[in-house]
Motif scaffolding. Structure first.
Motif, mmCIF file in Angstrom:
data_model
loop_
_atom_site.group_PDB
_atom_site.id
_atom_site.type_symbol
_atom_site.label_atom_id
_atom_site.label_comp_id
_atom_site.label_asym_id
_atom_site.label_seq_id
_atom_site.Cartn_x
_atom_site.Cartn_y
_atom_site.Cartn_z
ATOM 1 N N ASP A 287 -5.335 2.778 5.069
ATOM 2 C CA ASP A 287 -3.917 2.426 5.145
ATOM 3 C C ASP A 287 -3.295 2.911 6.448
ATOM 4 O OD1 ASP A 287 -1.481 1.371 3.763
ATOM 5 O OD2 ASP A 287 -0.827 3.452 3.944
ATOM 6 N N GLU B 154 -9.812 8.385 -2.638
ATOM 7 C CA GLU B 154 -8.407 8.470 -2.247
ATOM 8 C C GLU B 154 -8.260 8.744 -0.748
ATOM 9 O OE1 GLU B 154 -8.975 8.885 -6.441
ATOM 10 O OE2 GLU B 154 -9.784 10.108 -4.792
ATOM 11 N N GLU B 155 -9.115 9.602 -0.222
ATOM 12 C CA GLU B 155 -9.048 9.905 1.206
ATOM 13 C C GLU B 155 -9.412 8.686 2.052
ATOM 14 O OE1 GLU B 155 -9.946 14.594 1.860
ATOM 15 O OE2 GLU B 155 -11.639 13.407 1.139
ATOM 16 N N GLU C 228 -8.129 14.503 4.194
ATOM 17 C CA GLU C 228 -6.832 13.816 4.226
ATOM 18 C C GLU C 228 -5.749 14.752 4.748
ATOM 19 O OE1 GLU C 228 -3.569 11.874 1.152
ATOM 20 O OE2 GLU C 228 -5.700 11.760 0.618
ATOM 21 N N ARG D 155 -3.331 13.869 7.786
ATOM 22 C CA ARG D 155 -1.868 13.903 7.698
ATOM 23 C C ARG D 155 -1.275 14.829 8.767
ATOM 24 N NH1 ARG D 155 0.608 11.835 3.052
ATOM 25 N NH2 ARG D 155 -0.840 11.035 1.467
ATOM 26 N N PHE E 173 -6.533 6.277 2.023
ATOM 27 C CA PHE E 173 -5.447 6.722 2.903
ATOM 28 C C PHE E 173 -5.776 6.438 4.361
ATOM 29 C CE2 PHE E 173 -3.153 9.819 5.472
ATOM 30 C CZ PHE E 173 -1.857 9.657 5.005
#
Length: 423
Positions: free
Chosen positions: A118, A111-112, A85, A89, A115
């Protein structure tokens, strides 16, 4: 080719004298040449185009995640291959469009993946059945359909260092060759998943074309089988891995690499993704260091420099070779003698070169470690409580600090004492 040359007896990065940067920034520091990055990208892009391949070049950010480096490539049209992630980013912050980003790696967390969904990136390279099931669950919850590639482990020996080979059956990467069709069948049936691609990456710093050809031919057979099974494969992600010269190696040229892709896979009607890292930035960077002292021991002479294994890990980790030369050009008749070039870290492994021929140097002289633009600053640490090495980028006759050296106060302030310890 790079843009680091002697001018009037002094080493320059493009049109900037290395001593001028050292005087302002202090040593050690990394120095990157914009012109070299641009040239390497153009050579690869032109080779792929000349071979008739419709290709997205996604820079492997793990090689050098500095925003200025990624931004330089993004402005040329490059996408990004990310493996965390944090790298995703960084790629977005550097201006890489989400539709040119591929997310690889075997340990992506929930979670990664959320992300990445999204962010709306181009493709997620799935490396296991559990990851595929997790991604389907997340995609359904988000109301999305995500385009994926399954990363195939073709069991091909890349003939490279054992720590950077990734395509053999005993390696942790990808889905076992014999299970690929089975897992694609699962992918076709899962909601939220569009299996449109196949991915393969067999290792790093390959210096022969043979392993690439072998892996590509296996991919060719696989695409035929998958299409017969009903999987519409429209993209092939071929990873990276093409090597660069460190110590006299002669890796295949980008033209040979591109022609090999065309010969083995070019008639499949697929769009290609390639993920070079070292090829684009390795030769575009130097590590600049000062001589601290020359120490003469009982059996050998040590040149002690202010760079250390925490700044450039590759020699300690891989026994890797980096050419080392002085910033002031030696006289034509200067006699070289074997020395050990070592850093100040409290480890015998903090050795850059053993019995390397070097012309005489003394305290304060500047040395450069060449081909250090890949996996140099990216792997740096603060071992021995040494500040992270700063990074500089040069363009023409200008240079800019693109990552500052933290102060000792900044480093210490990151720590917190527990509340049971008295002040």
């Amino acid at each position: 080719m790079n843009h680091f040359d002697y001018q009037g007896g002094i080493l320059f990065a493009e049109d900037v004298a290395i001593p001028a940067i050292a005087a302002e920034i202090g040593t050690p520091f990394y120095c990157y040449s914009t012109a070299t990055i641009e040239r390497h990208y153009a050579v690869l892009a032109d080779a792929l185009a000349a071979a008739g391949l419709e290709t997205t070049i996604c820079f492997a950010c793990k090689a050098n995640p500095n925003l200025a480096v990624i931004r330089t490539l993004a402005q040329l049209g490059a996408g990004a291959d990310v493996v965390s992630e944090g790298e995703l980013r960084r790629a977005l912050a550097a201006g890489v469009p989400a539709e040119r980003i591929v997310f690889s790696g075997i340990g992506k967390s929930r979670e990664e993946l959320a992300f990445a969904l999204d962010a709306g990136i181009m493709q997620i390279n799935v490396e296991s059945e559990p990851e595929l099931l997790m991604l389907s669950e997340l995609a359904v919850a988000a109301g999305r359909v995500v385009e994926v590639a399954l990363r195939v482990n073709p069991d091909v020996d890349a003939n490279t260092h054992a720590k950077i080979t990734t395509g053999k059956k005993e390696n942790k990467f990808g889905i076992e060759w014999t299970r690929v069709r089975e897992v694609y069948a699962i992918a076709r049936a899962l909601p939220g998943i569009a299996p449109v691609a196949v991915a393969c990456h067999i290792g790093s710093q390959l210096t022969e074309i043979g392993p690439f050809r072998e892996a590509f031919l296996r991919l060719r057979d696989l695409v035929s089988d998958l299409r017969a099974d009903g999987t519409e494969i429209s993209r092939l992600d071929l990873g990276g891995g093409l090597g660069v010269p460190y110590d006299g190696e002669t890796p295949p040229s980008p033209a040979v690499y591109a022609e090999t892709i065309a010969q083995t896979l070019g008639d499949l009607g697929c769009r290609f993704i390639v993920e070079p890292g070292r090829l684009l930035v390795g030769n575009a960077g130097l590590l600049v260091s000062s001589v601290v002292r020359v120490k003469r021991g009982a059996t050998r002479t040590f040149v002690v420099v202010d760079a250390a294994m925490n700044d450039l890990m590759r020699p300690a980790l891989y026994d890797a070779f980096h050419a080392i030369r002085p910033v002031v050009e030696p006289a034509a008749d200067a006699a070289a003698a074997p020395v050990d070039i070592v850093g100040p870290v409290c480890e015998t492994g903090d050795t850059f070169a053993r019995q390397r021929d070097l012309t005489p140097v003394e305290a304060g002289d500047l040395l450069v470690f060449e081909t250090a633009g890949a996996y140099g600053a990216a792997m740096a640490s603060t071992y021995n409580s040494r500040p992270l090495v700063p990074e500089v980028m040069v363009k023409g006759d200008r240079f800019a600090l693109v990552r500052a050296r933290p102060s000792y106060e900044d480093m210490i302030a990151l720590d917190r004492r527990p509340d049971w310890q008295t002040a």
